[in-house]
Design an enzyme around this catalytic site. Structure first.
Site, short mmCIF file in Angstrom:
data_model
loop_
_atom_site.label_atom_id
_atom_site.label_comp_id
_atom_site.label_asym_id
_atom_site.label_seq_id
_atom_site.Cartn_x
_atom_site.Cartn_y
_atom_site.Cartn_z
N SER A 81 -52.61 143.03 -11.84
CA SER A 81 -52.08 142.48 -10.59
C SER A 81 -52.81 143.07 -9.40
O SER A 81 -52.80 144.28 -9.18
CB SER A 81 -50.59 142.79 -10.48
OG SER A 81 -50.19 142.61 -9.14
N HIS A 122 -54.02 138.44 -11.95
CA HIS A 122 -52.68 138.10 -11.46
C HIS A 122 -52.64 138.25 -9.94
O HIS A 122 -52.93 139.33 -9.40
CB HIS A 122 -51.65 139.02 -12.13
CG HIS A 122 -50.22 138.65 -11.86
ND1 HIS A 122 -49.57 137.64 -12.54
CD2 HIS A 122 -49.31 139.15 -11.00
CE1 HIS A 122 -48.32 137.55 -12.12
NE2 HIS A 122 -48.14 138.46 -11.17
N ASP A 146 -50.32 137.92 -6.64
CA ASP A 146 -48.93 137.86 -6.17
C ASP A 146 -48.87 137.34 -4.75
O ASP A 146 -49.32 138.00 -3.81
CB ASP A 146 -48.31 139.27 -6.24
CG ASP A 146 -48.02 139.68 -7.67
OD1 ASP A 146 -47.30 138.95 -8.36
OD2 ASP A 146 -48.53 140.74 -8.10
N MET A 197 -46.52 136.33 -1.67
CA MET A 197 -45.18 136.58 -1.15
C MET A 197 -45.10 136.11 0.30
O MET A 197 -46.04 136.31 1.07
CB MET A 197 -44.86 138.08 -1.21
CG MET A 197 -45.04 138.68 -2.60
SD MET A 197 -44.45 140.37 -2.65
CE MET A 197 -45.11 140.91 -4.24
N HIS A 230 -48.78 133.96 -8.97
CA HIS A 230 -47.33 134.14 -9.04
C HIS A 230 -46.75 133.94 -7.64
O HIS A 230 -46.91 134.79 -6.78
CB HIS A 230 -47.06 135.56 -9.58
CG HIS A 230 -45.61 135.94 -9.63
ND1 HIS A 230 -45.20 137.24 -9.87
CD2 HIS A 230 -44.48 135.21 -9.50
CE1 HIS A 230 -43.88 137.29 -9.88
NE2 HIS A 230 -43.41 136.08 -9.64
N MET A 239 -44.01 133.98 -5.08
CA MET A 239 -42.68 134.49 -4.72
C MET A 239 -42.39 133.96 -3.33
O MET A 239 -42.44 134.69 -2.33
CB MET A 239 -42.66 136.02 -4.78
CG MET A 239 -42.64 136.53 -6.22
SD MET A 239 -43.23 138.21 -6.38
CE MET A 239 -44.99 137.89 -6.55
N MET A 250 -39.56 138.51 -15.48
CA MET A 250 -39.69 139.63 -14.54
C MET A 250 -38.90 140.83 -15.07
O MET A 250 -37.71 140.71 -15.38
CB MET A 250 -39.12 139.27 -13.16
CG MET A 250 -39.93 138.26 -12.35
SD MET A 250 -41.64 138.75 -12.02
CE MET A 250 -41.42 140.25 -11.06
N GLY A 301 -41.21 141.65 -5.52
CA GLY A 301 -41.43 142.06 -4.13
C GLY A 301 -42.39 143.22 -3.97
O GLY A 301 -43.12 143.26 -3.01
N PHE A 302 -42.40 144.14 -4.92
CA PHE A 302 -43.22 145.34 -4.76
C PHE A 302 -43.78 145.80 -6.10
O PHE A 302 -43.12 145.64 -7.14
CB PHE A 302 -42.37 146.47 -4.16
CG PHE A 302 -41.85 146.13 -2.79
CD1 PHE A 302 -42.62 146.33 -1.65
CD2 PHE A 302 -40.60 145.55 -2.65
CE1 PHE A 302 -42.15 145.97 -0.39
CE2 PHE A 302 -40.11 145.20 -1.39
CZ PHE A 302 -40.89 145.41 -0.26
N GLY A 315 -45.22 149.01 -8.59
CA GLY A 315 -44.89 150.41 -8.80
C GLY A 315 -43.43 150.72 -9.11
O GLY A 315 -43.01 151.87 -9.04
N ASP A 346 -43.86 140.82 -16.40
CA ASP A 346 -44.39 141.36 -15.14
C ASP A 346 -43.42 142.39 -14.56
O ASP A 346 -42.26 142.07 -14.28
CB ASP A 346 -44.57 140.18 -14.16
CG ASP A 346 -45.18 140.57 -12.83
OD1 ASP A 346 -45.59 141.74 -12.67
OD2 ASP A 346 -45.26 139.68 -11.95
N GLY A 365 -43.56 146.99 -14.03
CA GLY A 365 -43.37 148.28 -14.69
C GLY A 365 -44.04 148.40 -16.05
O GLY A 365 -43.66 149.25 -16.86
N GLY A 405 -50.02 146.21 -12.56
CA GLY A 405 -50.63 146.53 -11.27
C GLY A 405 -51.01 147.98 -11.21
O GLY A 405 -52.17 148.36 -11.40
N SER A 406 -50.00 148.84 -10.98
CA SER A 406 -50.29 150.26 -10.80
C SER A 406 -50.88 150.91 -12.06
O SER A 406 -51.68 151.83 -11.95
CB SER A 406 -49.02 151.01 -10.35
OG SER A 406 -47.89 150.54 -11.03
#
Ligand code: DX5
Ligand code: ZN
Length: 215
Positions: A8, A33, A35, A37, A66, A68, A137, A142-143, A145, A175, A177, A197-198
């Site tokens: 991501s 990916h 995102d 928003m 994706h 959102m 999800m 929204g965020f 991490g 998607d 964590g 992502g992270s």
């Protein structure tokens, strides 16, 4: 089917976006990916159509977008035209689900449907015949991490059972964590695609980070 990894971009260095995409492609990623928003469906604002258009010109990998956003139907055709390979939107958005799926497919992209953690997975089932990818999800959208919500695993299992019975080529993406500890849980429940992502961009060696997520 081999498990696919979709880093991501939310956690990448936006000042060097093109370089980051090339780096994950070289490191063995399968999809990018993206995102999107709108600051309304979720509190955060990220990237939009001009960035997708530019990414398409340089990305060796398919774009997994994706959305959102509150009004996916309004933008579906434009995101398809911008070069999105997959376009996933939320069933909780304000637009008609069937019409949005049709607009994405008419635009030539593959259609994905997703849901917030608090939404029952049964709401997706009537639409699955028209869906190419289901995104489960495992964090509140929204965020980046945030921590993986293991109580979402039964949703993956429900969609996996439906897929195996009715539509083996449909993809199940997870998607939120995902890291080396949670990836095996999502895979065991039936995931085909892992977004991270992270766990990728937070590391210096992207190839090692991606390899760690594979079974
Ligand atoms: C959250 C986004 C995710 C996010 C995942 O709203 O949909 O794609 O970037 O980030 P990590 O992998 O750090 O949880
Ligand atoms: Zn996402």
């Amino acid at each position: 089917m081999k498990v696919m990894i979709a880093p991501s971009l939310l956690s990448c260095d936006f000042a060097h976006l093109g370089r980051e995409v090339e780096a994950i492609a070289k490191a063995g990623a399968d999809l990018v990916h993206v995102d999107v928003m709108d600051g309304h469906f979720v509190p955060n604002i990220t990237i939009g159509l001009p960035v997708v258009r530019s990414l398409k010109k340089i990305s060796p990998l398919p774009l997994d977008v994706h959305l959102m956003i509150s009004h996916p139907l309004k933008y579906a055709a434009e995101f398809a035209k911008a070069g999105s390979d997959y376009i996933t939107f939320h069933i909780e958005s304000e637009d008609d689900t069937a019409a949005t799926l049709a607009a994405i497919r008419d635009g030539g992209a593959k259609a994905g449907l997703t849901l917030r953690p608090g939404t029952p997975v049964e709401r997706l089932l009537p639409y699955l015949p028209e869906v190419d990818m289901v995104l489960i999800m495992t964090v509140e959208p929204g965020f980046g991490g945030q921590s993986f919500m293991a109580d979402m695993l039964p949703k993956i299992e429900v969609v996996r059972r439906w897929k195996d019975e009715h539509k083996p080529h449909m993809l199940i993406e997870v998607d939120g964590g995902i890291n080396k500890d949670t990836a095996p849980l999502a895979i065991a429940a039936g995931a085909d695609v892992l977004v991270a992502g992270s766990a990728v961009f937070g590391r210096s060696d992207y190839a090692a980070a991606i390899a760690q997520l594979r079974p």
